[in-house]
Scaffold this motif. Sequence first.
Motif, PDB file in Angstrom:
ATOM      1  N   ASP A   4       4.785 -12.789   2.824  1.00 22.81           N
ATOM      2  CA  ASP A   4       5.292 -11.908   1.780  1.00 22.81           C
ATOM      3  C   ASP A   4       4.166 -11.751   0.756  1.00 22.81           C
ATOM      4  O   ASP A   4       3.949 -12.622  -0.099  1.00 22.81           O
ATOM      5  CB  ASP A   4       6.556 -12.486   1.127  1.00 22.81           C
ATOM      6  N   ASN A  49      10.187   0.775   0.882  1.00 17.77           N
ATOM      7  CA  ASN A  49       9.976  -0.248  -0.160  1.00 17.77           C
ATOM      8  C   ASN A  49       9.659  -1.579   0.515  1.00 17.77           C
ATOM      9  O   ASN A  49       9.771  -1.693   1.748  1.00 17.77           O
ATOM     10  CB  ASN A  49      11.195  -0.366  -1.104  1.00 17.77           C
ATOM     11  N   GLY A  50       9.294  -2.569  -0.275  1.00 22.02           N
ATOM     12  CA  GLY A  50       8.918  -3.862   0.287  1.00 22.02           C
ATOM     13  C   GLY A  50      10.105  -4.585   0.903  1.00 22.02           C
ATOM     14  O   GLY A  50       9.960  -5.312   1.897  1.00 22.02           O
ATOM     15  N   THR A  51      11.292  -4.396   0.330  1.00 21.76           N
ATOM     16  CA  THR A  51      12.491  -5.058   0.846  1.00 21.76           C
ATOM     17  C   THR A  51      12.822  -4.555   2.253  1.00 21.76           C
ATOM     18  O   THR A  51      13.107  -5.355   3.158  1.00 21.76           O
ATOM     19  CB  THR A  51      13.683  -4.783  -0.097  1.00 21.76           C
ATOM     20  N   TYR A  93      10.315 -16.864 -11.231  1.00 23.43           N
ATOM     21  CA  TYR A  93      11.669 -16.349 -11.140  1.00 23.43           C
ATOM     22  C   TYR A  93      12.595 -17.544 -11.296  1.00 23.43           C
ATOM     23  O   TYR A  93      12.178 -18.687 -11.099  1.00 23.43           O
ATOM     24  CB  TYR A  93      11.953 -15.733  -9.760  1.00 23.43           C
ATOM     25  N   CYS A  97       3.875  -9.184  -1.304  1.00 25.63           N
ATOM     26  CA  CYS A  97       4.283  -8.106  -2.211  1.00 25.63           C
ATOM     27  C   CYS A  97       3.538  -8.182  -3.544  1.00 25.63           C
ATOM     28  O   CYS A  97       3.384  -7.185  -4.227  1.00 25.63           O
ATOM     29  CB  CYS A  97       5.797  -8.140  -2.406  1.00 25.63           C
ATOM     30  N   HIS A  98       3.054  -9.406  -3.907  1.00 26.62           N
ATOM     31  CA  HIS A  98       2.295  -9.554  -5.153  1.00 26.62           C
ATOM     32  C   HIS A  98       0.787  -9.421  -4.919  1.00 26.62           C
ATOM     33  O   HIS A  98       0.034  -9.596  -5.869  1.00 26.62           O
ATOM     34  CB  HIS A  98       2.494 -10.970  -5.720  1.00 26.62           C
ATOM     35  N   SER A 121       4.404  -4.585  -1.213  1.00 23.41           N
ATOM     36  CA  SER A 121       5.275  -3.699  -1.992  1.00 23.41           C
ATOM     37  C   SER A 121       4.408  -2.845  -2.917  1.00 23.41           C
ATOM     38  O   SER A 121       3.390  -3.316  -3.430  1.00 23.41           O
ATOM     39  CB  SER A 121       6.240  -4.524  -2.851  1.00 23.41           C
ATOM     40  N   SER A 175      10.691 -17.116  -5.880  1.00 24.57           N
ATOM     41  CA  SER A 175      10.271 -15.789  -5.426  1.00 24.57           C
ATOM     42  C   SER A 175      11.355 -14.811  -5.831  1.00 24.57           C
ATOM     43  O   SER A 175      12.436 -15.216  -6.276  1.00 24.57           O
ATOM     44  CB  SER A 175      10.085 -15.749  -3.904  1.00 24.57           C
ATOM     45  N   PHE A 176      11.066 -13.534  -5.623  1.00 21.09           N
ATOM     46  CA  PHE A 176      12.110 -12.529  -5.797  1.00 21.09           C
ATOM     47  C   PHE A 176      13.124 -12.722  -4.665  1.00 21.09           C
ATOM     48  O   PHE A 176      12.746 -13.097  -3.545  1.00 21.09           O
ATOM     49  CB  PHE A 176      11.493 -11.135  -5.774  1.00 21.09           C
ATOM     50  N   LYS A 184       3.487  -3.514  -9.305  1.00 19.13           N
ATOM     51  CA  LYS A 184       2.557  -4.157  -8.371  1.00 19.13           C
ATOM     52  C   LYS A 184       1.130  -3.630  -8.568  1.00 19.13           C
ATOM     53  O   LYS A 184       0.894  -2.755  -9.390  1.00 19.13           O
ATOM     54  CB  LYS A 184       3.043  -3.936  -6.937  1.00 19.13           C
TER      55      LYS A 184
HETATM   56  C1  LIG Z   1       7.757 -11.502  -3.748  1.00 20.33           C
HETATM   57  C2  LIG Z   1       8.462 -10.199  -3.530  1.00 20.33           C
HETATM   58  N1  LIG Z   1       8.986  -9.928  -2.321  1.00 20.33           N
HETATM   59  C3  LIG Z   1       9.610  -8.759  -2.065  1.00 20.33           C
HETATM   60  C4  LIG Z   1       9.754  -7.790  -3.031  1.00 20.33           C
HETATM   61  C5  LIG Z   1      10.497  -6.528  -2.716  1.00 20.33           C
HETATM   62  O1  LIG Z   1       9.704  -5.399  -2.856  1.00 20.33           O
HETATM   63  P1  LIG Z   1      10.363  -3.987  -3.293  1.00 20.33           P
HETATM   64  O2  LIG Z   1      10.698  -4.068  -4.727  1.00 20.33           O
HETATM   65  O3  LIG Z   1       9.259  -2.999  -2.999  1.00 20.33           O
HETATM   66  O4  LIG Z   1      11.538  -3.767  -2.422  1.00 20.33           O
HETATM   67  C6  LIG Z   1       9.212  -8.017  -4.293  1.00 20.33           C
HETATM   68  C7  LIG Z   1       9.322  -6.987  -5.334  1.00 20.33           C
HETATM   69  O5  LIG Z   1       9.634  -7.143  -6.443  1.00 20.33           O
HETATM   70  C8  LIG Z   1       8.572  -9.252  -4.558  1.00 20.33           C
HETATM   71  O6  LIG Z   1       8.067  -9.514  -5.774  1.00 20.33           O
END
Ligand SMILES: Cc1ncc(COP(=O)(O)O)c(C=O)c1O
Length: 406
Positions: free
Chosen positions: A155, A57-59, A327, A157-158, A186, A83-84, A191
């Motif tokens: 980052d 996953n992105g995290t 967010y 992810c978006h 991500s 951000s997330f 996404k």
């Molecule tokens: C800006 C941002 N960074 C990191 C992540 C983490 O990605 P993931 O949900 O694949 O772990 C997200 C996901 O929502 C995100 O929007």
Amino acid sequence: MSNIKIPYSRQLIESDDIDAVTAALTSDFLTQGPRIKAFEEAVAQYCGARFAVAFCNGTAALHAACIAADLGPGDEGIVPPISFVATANCLAYVGATPRFSDVQLGIPVLDPHSVAQTITSRTRVIIPVHFAGSAAPMAAISELAGQHRLLVIEDACHALGGAYQSPDGQWIKIGSCRHSDMTVFSFHPVKNITTGEGGMITTNDPQLYQRLRSIRHHGIVVPENENNPAWYYEMRSLGYNFRMTDIQAALGNSQLGKIDRMIAARQNLFARYRQELTSIPEIKLLEPPTRTGSALHLCLIQLQPNIRRDEVFNSLRAQGIGVQLHYMPIYRHPYYRNWLHLSAANFPHAEHYFAHAMSIPLYPSLTTTEQDFVIRSLRAAVSQARRPYEDSHHHPSAYDLDAPAR
Ligand SMILES: Cc1ncc(COP(=O)(O)O)c(C=O)c1O
């Protein structure tokens, strides 16, 4: 059960995606097979980077990027507050401390002036977020990083499929790492392409590439030594099982083949929003900055201060429209409040964005009928949610940061 009929985003899965996953399921490899490498190569090629490493996953990918960057206790990383939470959490995972710089007005990407003021002798990395698919000002950020010998982890992810123009007019694909050491994606279902759960890091640095591969797989390395027996491997550092499966990679590969078509669909819908929302003066559609080829992951609007945002929000939700707020500033979450004790007054742009923003539905399969329903509902909700004049000039925040954290 949720009553949401029109979410803010959703995946587009077609019959060829299903065929690709079925082929993976009936193949010899459900994980650690050839589809991972094929997906990595396809993403690297699409972005114009030398290497790509797939993650679960992105995290996990952000976490691995921080380990590969050798970040640890005593180090600081600069992140945007809008951000997330994962953007800041990756620093905390390795014992480093997130420091927030304010964002720009409009689409809330890092403001390089604020970044310059946040840099200290402990700063080791800047993690810009390409928010909603729109690129952060990478040329300015990488210049600052160069001056202070900092790493840059994007980052994105978006933002798979996005691009930006350099000051000399060149188009640079997000993920090419032209202005960074690593870029993180991500593939969560909301996404631009999905693998269910999934992530990827692109890089042009062969050493980072090897480290990322090892971190993903327990810190294990197979040394190239013909005298070693065939079973030999060794663990050289503490790593994790952050692997993606071949089932996910099969879906990713199939999805990647249609990303440009899916972004074009987002562009058409965004253009319709632009046309229709101009007749609602209380709503401002946040446009990607010029010189940005946005991947249009999210459609962001801001309501005028005289409109009660949460009332509009709740009204749309009650009608089955899955609006979202991307967010709340990260420093407002109890975990970070209790740790960092930051004052919202230091982040006027983030606070302004947070007070008035909302994300409205945008995804390739959104029909124009559904979109018209969203627009009609917004128009009606906004007209019901005006504050009295005196209230709109002085409205105590419902989100007082000085109140004790929950
Ligand atoms: C800006 C941002 N960074 C990191 C992540 C983490 O990605 P993931 O949900 O694949 O772990 C997200 C996901 O929502 C995100 O929007």
